[in-house]
Motif scaffolding. Sequence first.
Motif, PDB file in Angstrom:
ATOM      1  N   GLY A   1     -22.988   6.019  91.150  1.00 28.03           N
ATOM      2  CA  GLY A   1     -21.658   5.247  91.002  1.00 28.03           C
ATOM      3  C   GLY A   1     -21.036   4.120  89.730  1.00 28.03           C
ATOM      4  N   MET A   2     -21.888   3.878  89.292  1.00 28.08           N
ATOM      5  CA  MET A   2     -21.316   3.375  88.237  1.00 28.08           C
ATOM      6  C   MET A   2     -20.352   3.603  86.662  1.00 28.08           C
ATOM      7  SD  MET A   2     -25.620   2.551  86.714  1.00 28.08           S
ATOM      8  CE  MET A   2     -26.870   1.078  87.532  1.00 28.08           C
ATOM      9  N   GLY A   3     -19.266   5.009  87.058  1.00 26.98           N
ATOM     10  CA  GLY A   3     -18.652   5.348  86.101  1.00 26.98           C
ATOM     11  C   GLY A   3     -18.551   5.624  85.108  1.00 26.98           C
ATOM     12  N   GLY A   4     -20.122   6.477  85.311  1.00 23.27           N
ATOM     13  CA  GLY A   4     -19.885   7.569  84.214  1.00 23.27           C
ATOM     14  C   GLY A   4     -20.461   6.495  82.772  1.00 23.27           C
TER      15      GLY A   4
ATOM     16  N   ASP B   1     -18.866   5.392  81.091  1.00 20.04           N
ATOM     17  CA  ASP B   1     -17.826   2.971  80.932  1.00 20.04           C
ATOM     18  C   ASP B   1     -19.026   2.707  81.680  1.00 20.04           C
ATOM     19  OD1 ASP B   1     -15.882   4.338  79.026  1.00 20.04           O
ATOM     20  OD2 ASP B   1     -14.345   4.722  80.799  1.00 20.04           O
ATOM     21  N   GLY B   2     -19.828   3.280  82.952  1.00 24.44           N
ATOM     22  CA  GLY B   2     -20.270   2.592  83.645  1.00 24.44           C
ATOM     23  C   GLY B   2     -21.806   1.783  82.701  1.00 24.44           C
ATOM     24  N   VAL B   3     -22.232   2.735  81.675  1.00 25.85           N
ATOM     25  CA  VAL B   3     -24.104   2.406  81.307  1.00 25.85           C
ATOM     26  C   VAL B   3     -23.617   1.623  80.679  1.00 25.85           C
ATOM     27  CG1 VAL B   3     -24.006   4.749  82.030  1.00 25.85           C
ATOM     28  CG2 VAL B   3     -23.417   4.289  80.462  1.00 25.85           C
ATOM     29  N   GLY B   4     -25.097   1.106  80.304  1.00 25.82           N
ATOM     30  CA  GLY B   4     -25.104  -0.284  79.279  1.00 25.82           C
ATOM     31  C   GLY B   4     -24.734  -0.020  78.158  1.00 25.82           C
TER      32      GLY B   4
ATOM     33  N   HIS C   1     -25.655   3.430  75.609  1.00 25.00           N
ATOM     34  CA  HIS C   1     -24.888   4.522  74.691  1.00 25.00           C
ATOM     35  C   HIS C   1     -25.409   4.217  72.951  1.00 25.00           C
ATOM     36  CE1 HIS C   1     -21.507   4.901  76.289  1.00 25.00           C
ATOM     37  NE2 HIS C   1     -21.264   3.097  77.104  1.00 25.00           N
TER      38      HIS C   1
ATOM     39  N   ARG D   1     -31.635  -3.077  78.630  1.00 27.61           N
ATOM     40  CA  ARG D   1     -30.761  -3.810  79.770  1.00 27.61           C
ATOM     41  C   ARG D   1     -31.290  -5.051  80.333  1.00 27.61           C
ATOM     42  NH1 ARG D   1     -31.936  -0.772  85.770  1.00 27.61           N
ATOM     43  NH2 ARG D   1     -34.676   0.271  85.075  1.00 27.61           N
TER      44      ARG D   1
ATOM     45  N   SER E   1     -26.698  -7.537  76.544  1.00 27.41           N
ATOM     46  CA  SER E   1     -25.587  -7.633  77.625  1.00 27.41           C
ATOM     47  C   SER E   1     -23.876  -7.079  76.585  1.00 27.41           C
ATOM     48  CB  SER E   1     -25.342  -8.613  78.291  1.00 27.41           C
ATOM     49  OG  SER E   1     -25.931  -9.133  77.545  1.00 27.41           O
TER      50      SER E   1
END
Length: 155
Positions: A74-77, A79-82, A86, A151, A155
């Motif tokens: 549920g990290m928002g795909g 957009d939600g990963v650190g 990316h 991670r 940040s």
Amino acid sequence: MMIALPLHLLAAVIWLGGMFFAYTALRPAAVELLTQEQRLPLWAGVLKTFFNWVWLSIITLLVTGGWMIPLLGGMGGVDGVGIHVHIMLLIGIFMMLIFMHVFFNPFKKLKWAVAEHDWIAAGTALTQIRKLVLLNLILGIITILIASSGRYWLS
């Protein structure tokens, strides 16, 4: 995630481990023990087999990576990963493009030159491959460092 992550890691280990072995173990031994006319067909055969595994690794990395990002709890795909994910993705895609260039250009030339016993052209192609494999090896090591610890410090 229980299946995707181990498959993702296995694909990365196969690709990076193969490059590390070829560059740090096989290449020095081949240079020391074999003539150029023996080394070049060896490399053409080794790379043919290894590149089949790289293609499988690339497919696995893309499928499992694409599978995991939406499933990260549920990290928002995307957009939600650190940021480390990316960066891993960006470097990984760059590595895949380098590999594709190697496969469709200097490797094709190497195979042709070995079949024709044109040792100068084969040597030139292998030198190009060696340089690009070193670049991909360095990028792969950086990617593993970022993916595994990013991670904690990005940040």
